[in-house]
Design a protein around this motif. Sequence first.
Motif, PDB file in Angstrom:
ATOM      1  N   ASP A  86     -42.162  48.283 -24.304  1.00  0.00           N
ATOM      2  CA  ASP A  86     -41.145  48.883 -25.179  1.00  0.00           C
ATOM      3  C   ASP A  86     -40.010  47.898 -25.463  1.00  0.00           C
ATOM      4  O   ASP A  86     -39.235  48.085 -26.392  1.00  0.00           O
ATOM      5  N   CYS A  87     -39.894  46.880 -24.636  1.00  0.00           N
ATOM      6  CA  CYS A  87     -38.828  45.881 -24.832  1.00  0.00           C
ATOM      7  C   CYS A  87     -39.250  44.918 -25.949  1.00  0.00           C
ATOM      8  O   CYS A  87     -40.296  44.275 -25.863  1.00  0.00           O
ATOM      9  N   VAL A  88     -38.382  44.836 -26.984  1.00  0.00           N
ATOM     10  CA  VAL A  88     -38.707  43.968 -28.120  1.00  0.00           C
ATOM     11  C   VAL A  88     -37.939  42.640 -28.067  1.00  0.00           C
ATOM     12  O   VAL A  88     -37.861  41.915 -29.053  1.00  0.00           O
ATOM     13  N   GLN A  89     -37.317  42.397 -26.918  1.00  0.00           N
ATOM     14  CA  GLN A  89     -36.643  41.109 -26.660  1.00  0.00           C
ATOM     15  C   GLN A  89     -35.425  40.871 -27.554  1.00  0.00           C
ATOM     16  O   GLN A  89     -35.028  39.731 -27.771  1.00  0.00           O
ATOM     17  N   CYS A  90     -34.833  41.931 -28.083  1.00  0.00           N
ATOM     18  CA  CYS A  90     -33.729  41.743 -29.042  1.00  0.00           C
ATOM     19  C   CYS A  90     -32.470  41.171 -28.405  1.00  0.00           C
ATOM     20  O   CYS A  90     -31.662  40.531 -29.067  1.00  0.00           O
ATOM     21  N   GLY A  91     -32.262  41.450 -27.109  1.00  0.00           N
ATOM     22  CA  GLY A  91     -31.093  40.902 -26.408  1.00  0.00           C
ATOM     23  C   GLY A  91     -29.809  41.703 -26.596  1.00  0.00           C
ATOM     24  O   GLY A  91     -28.752  41.281 -26.136  1.00  0.00           O
ATOM     25  N   TYR A  92     -29.887  42.885 -27.236  1.00  0.00           N
ATOM     26  CA  TYR A  92     -28.679  43.704 -27.400  1.00  0.00           C
ATOM     27  C   TYR A  92     -28.084  44.097 -26.045  1.00  0.00           C
ATOM     28  O   TYR A  92     -26.901  44.389 -25.939  1.00  0.00           O
ATOM     29  N   CYS A  93     -28.948  44.144 -25.026  1.00  0.00           N
ATOM     30  CA  CYS A  93     -28.481  44.581 -23.707  1.00  0.00           C
ATOM     31  C   CYS A  93     -27.697  43.488 -22.968  1.00  0.00           C
ATOM     32  O   CYS A  93     -26.993  43.790 -22.006  1.00  0.00           O
ATOM     33  N   ARG A 134     -33.309  41.931 -19.986  1.00  0.00           N
ATOM     34  CA  ARG A 134     -34.480  41.374 -20.681  1.00  0.00           C
ATOM     35  C   ARG A 134     -35.269  40.446 -19.760  1.00  0.00           C
ATOM     36  O   ARG A 134     -36.506  40.512 -19.684  1.00  0.00           O
ATOM     37  N   ILE A 163     -37.176  42.449 -17.111  1.00  0.00           N
ATOM     38  CA  ILE A 163     -38.354  43.132 -17.673  1.00  0.00           C
ATOM     39  C   ILE A 163     -39.482  42.109 -17.880  1.00  0.00           C
ATOM     40  O   ILE A 163     -40.650  42.366 -17.552  1.00  0.00           O
ATOM     41  N   CYS A 193     -29.771  49.995 -25.565  1.00  0.00           N
ATOM     42  CA  CYS A 193     -31.117  49.546 -25.952  1.00  0.00           C
ATOM     43  C   CYS A 193     -31.651  50.330 -27.162  1.00  0.00           C
ATOM     44  O   CYS A 193     -31.772  51.557 -27.100  1.00  0.00           O
ATOM     45  N   PRO A 194     -31.969  49.649 -28.254  1.00  0.00           N
ATOM     46  CA  PRO A 194     -32.407  50.372 -29.460  1.00  0.00           C
ATOM     47  C   PRO A 194     -33.793  50.988 -29.331  1.00  0.00           C
ATOM     48  O   PRO A 194     -34.151  51.881 -30.105  1.00  0.00           O
ATOM     49  N   THR A 195     -34.601  50.509 -28.384  1.00  0.00           N
ATOM     50  CA  THR A 195     -35.962  51.064 -28.274  1.00  0.00           C
ATOM     51  C   THR A 195     -36.116  51.995 -27.063  1.00  0.00           C
ATOM     52  O   THR A 195     -37.229  52.361 -26.694  1.00  0.00           O
ATOM     53  N   VAL A 197     -35.888  51.601 -23.836  1.00  0.00           N
ATOM     54  CA  VAL A 197     -36.725  51.126 -22.718  1.00  0.00           C
ATOM     55  C   VAL A 197     -36.351  51.892 -21.447  1.00  0.00           C
ATOM     56  O   VAL A 197     -35.165  52.047 -21.144  1.00  0.00           O
TER      57      VAL A 197
HETATM   58  S1  SF4 Z   1     -31.904  45.931 -25.595  1.00  0.00           S
HETATM   59 FE1  SF4 Z   1     -33.798  46.928 -24.921  1.00  0.00          FE
HETATM   60  S2  SF4 Z   1     -35.378  46.090 -26.258  1.00  0.00           S
HETATM   61 FE2  SF4 Z   1     -33.604  44.743 -26.467  1.00  0.00          FE
HETATM   62  S3  SF4 Z   1     -33.953  43.096 -24.939  1.00  0.00           S
HETATM   63 FE3  SF4 Z   1     -32.711  44.656 -23.935  1.00  0.00          FE
HETATM   64  S4  SF4 Z   1     -34.212  46.007 -22.925  1.00  0.00           S
HETATM   65 FE4  SF4 Z   1     -35.349  44.788 -24.428  1.00  0.00          FE
END
Ligand code: SF4
Length: 433
Positions: free
Chosen positions: A18-25, A43, A46, A79-81, A83
Amino acid sequence: MGNLLELQQKINYDKTFDCVQCGYCLPACPTYETMERETHSPRGRINLVKMVAEEKASIEDLKDPIEKCLGCMACTTVCPTNVQYGQILEGAKEIIEENKSKGSLHKKAEDFLFQAFFPSSKWMQRLGEATWFYQRTGVQRLAQLMKITDVSPLHLGVFEKVIPPQPSPKIRKQRVERYMRKRPAKAKAAFFTGCIMDGVFFDTNQNTIELLLRSGLEVILPKQQTCCGALHAHSGKVDESRELAKRNIVAFQDEEVDYIINNAGGCGARLVEYHHLFEEGTEWYERAVEFQKKVKDISEVLVEVDGLTFPHAVHQTITYQPSCHMTNVQKVKSPPLELLKKVPGLTFKELKRPDFCCGSAGIYNIVNHEESMDILDVKMNDVCSVAPDQVVTTNPGCLLQMKVGIEREGKTKEMSAVHLVDLLMEAEPSGKE
Ligand code: SF4
Ligand code: SF4
């Protein structure tokens, strides 16, 4: 470790996709900010879990990044997805725990603490009584004068200074199991007393009962209740945590109540997530869901019942340090602030980053002391810029940590830390009858 499929299931491999590696976190993560390493970000953690599940990294590689995670869940709020980081973290901790050497002294001491000490209300009361003896007989003064506390193991000397004065064993024994009202009760509440709350903050627990009674509720303290199991789960002892959950579900479901109330953000977060410990569709899962529907923080119930007036002004400037678990897991945000607004005389100043963890995180500040103090220093910069008379919190770990922070800053003459419940009692609340 058994076969790969078993490992992948335990470690929640499917959830890592589910983690899309966006880095918002990343900006939300306190350990990424203070440790400045990708492996110590949500990230990065995970990714490591995924790599272990694919046999591209070892469990040893996972150990430090996972053990240095606060479990504050700030990452999940941005997290937008969506996770399910909490479940990924718990699975990783379970795997690490299973791989620990079973015969080591460290492991035996840890097992004793988790199997015999925390779940036992008797041990918790003994801890409170021993602390009372230590504080009242001059042993504490002597230990401090001789600087014995400076060399105590596990940095316990740091916390020893900030533990509040304890009530005598006689006062503890005066507690009863049922607090009934002369007039008909508005609702029936069962109070979850907690381990550390009841051992170290017994007076706050008694104030919690008092606030509920004055609000018009009847209060019972189910005798068979035990530790919530949060510390067990955070340490990878998921089976023990599940057993404690079952004991609490039985203890509280034996009573017909409207609310199951707690006053500790960390415990409350565990109680509302009991159903995650059981397989969906099983009897225990259903019972945990029913149990969870009644679980409330004290602040939620006081707002919902709206049974108090606060006639006495408290002329102080305060700020509020929310418990991460209460905010991010229980999703209880506004009730403490709504209650504080009702107290006349208070001036409220908000922290710049109230959602940044204080670094307490269960026993994180004991087992990862240096890292915890780095995080606390960031928090205290924020607190000092607000310069309150009191920092209000809603969790015993946060409360002790804020007290430690105030000590570290040398600000004990200017400010203190207080549980919301105790501050409300300063305003001499009375019931709206
Ligand atoms: S915000 Fe969510 S989807 Fe994006 S990197 Fe972090 S854990 Fe992964
Ligand atoms: S739980 Fe807290 S410390 Fe752990 S990865 Fe998420 S934000 Fe960082």
